[in-house]
Design a protein around this motif. Structure first.
Motif, PDB file in Angstrom:
ATOM      1  N   GLN A  75       0.723  -1.103   0.057  1.00 65.19           N
ATOM      2  CA  GLN A  75       0.069  -0.087   0.056  1.00 65.19           C
ATOM      3  C   GLN A  75       0.816   1.408  -0.138  1.00 65.19           C
ATOM      4  OE1 GLN A  75      -3.012  -1.430   3.274  1.00 65.19           O
ATOM      5  NE2 GLN A  75      -4.131   0.036   1.957  1.00 65.19           N
ATOM      6  N   GLY A  77       3.348   1.534  -1.741  1.00 63.77           N
ATOM      7  CA  GLY A  77       4.358   1.552  -3.025  1.00 63.77           C
ATOM      8  C   GLY A  77       5.754   0.775  -2.862  1.00 63.77           C
ATOM      9  N   GLU A 133      -1.095   7.809   0.698  1.00 62.59           N
ATOM     10  CA  GLU A 133      -0.528   6.617  -0.465  1.00 62.59           C
ATOM     11  C   GLU A 133      -1.068   7.537  -1.663  1.00 62.59           C
ATOM     12  OE1 GLU A 133      -3.600   3.748   0.694  1.00 62.59           O
ATOM     13  OE2 GLU A 133      -2.277   3.146   2.246  1.00 62.59           O
ATOM     14  N   ALA A 137       1.730   7.626  -4.843  1.00 68.72           N
ATOM     15  CA  ALA A 137       1.312   7.242  -6.307  1.00 68.72           C
ATOM     16  C   ALA A 137       1.629   8.319  -7.212  1.00 68.72           C
ATOM     17  CB  ALA A 137      -0.170   6.993  -6.356  1.00 68.72           C
ATOM     18  N   GLU A 138       1.381   9.841  -6.593  1.00 71.33           N
ATOM     19  CA  GLU A 138       1.865  10.861  -7.512  1.00 71.33           C
ATOM     20  C   GLU A 138       3.147  11.035  -7.811  1.00 71.33           C
ATOM     21  OE1 GLU A 138       1.458  15.614  -7.265  1.00 71.33           O
ATOM     22  OE2 GLU A 138      -0.093  14.567  -6.373  1.00 71.33           O
ATOM     23  N   SER A 141       4.710   8.152 -10.143  1.00 68.20           N
ATOM     24  CA  SER A 141       4.267   8.394 -11.653  1.00 68.20           C
ATOM     25  C   SER A 141       5.298   9.590 -12.053  1.00 68.20           C
ATOM     26  CB  SER A 141       2.787   9.012 -11.686  1.00 68.20           C
ATOM     27  OG  SER A 141       2.411  10.017 -11.107  1.00 68.20           O
TER      28      SER A 141
END
Length: 143
Positions: A75, A77, A133, A137-138, A141
């Protein structure tokens, strides 16, 4: 009376021995968090918490520990979580501007703070892991 005095001296010596042994065991364990934070390459998540909280902070500190212990690696990453006791690493506290605990700091690949939460939630927390989280994720990416 002599028997009581002998028992008291025996217990005192035994207590001192246990204290010394405990310190010898605990000091390397406590230094593991410092070593992990020093050796880890960003990105990582720093989790600052109190090792010996005052009575008024004990519950929130325990909730923070439970929340972090139950937060799966997937969760976050795969980003390592490094727990640091407050006042254990004043260099990291100064570098990442940590003034109170519990505190979470997400450090990106450029060793910059990408996200932080240094105020615990009273309900449902103490940390907003969904928000963290999303920040992870940002950040991933963009890499």
């Amino acid at each position: 009376m002599d028997e009581h005095r002998r028992k008291a001296v025996f217990l005192a010596v035994l207590g001192l021995i246990l204290i010394v042994v405990s310190l010898k065991i605990m000091l390397p364990v406590l230094s593991l968090a410092s070593k992990a934070a020093r050796d880890a390459d960003p990105p990582f998540i720093l989790f600052f918490n109190e090792d010996e909280p005052c009575e008024c902070m004990a519950e929130i500190t325990e909730r923070a520990e439970r929340q972090m212990a139950g937060w799966p690696l997937e969760q976050r990453g795969g980003i390592p979580l490094v727990r640091i006791g407050m006042r254990q690493r004043p260099d990291l506290e100064a570098k990442y501007k940590v003034f109170r605990a519990p505190c979470l700091v997400l450090v990106d690949a450029q060793d910059q703070v990408a996200w932080r939460q240094d105020y615990p939630l009273i309900e449902g927390g103490p940390f907003e892991l969904e928000e963290l989280e999303a920040a992870i994720a940002e950040m991933v990416s963009k890499e």
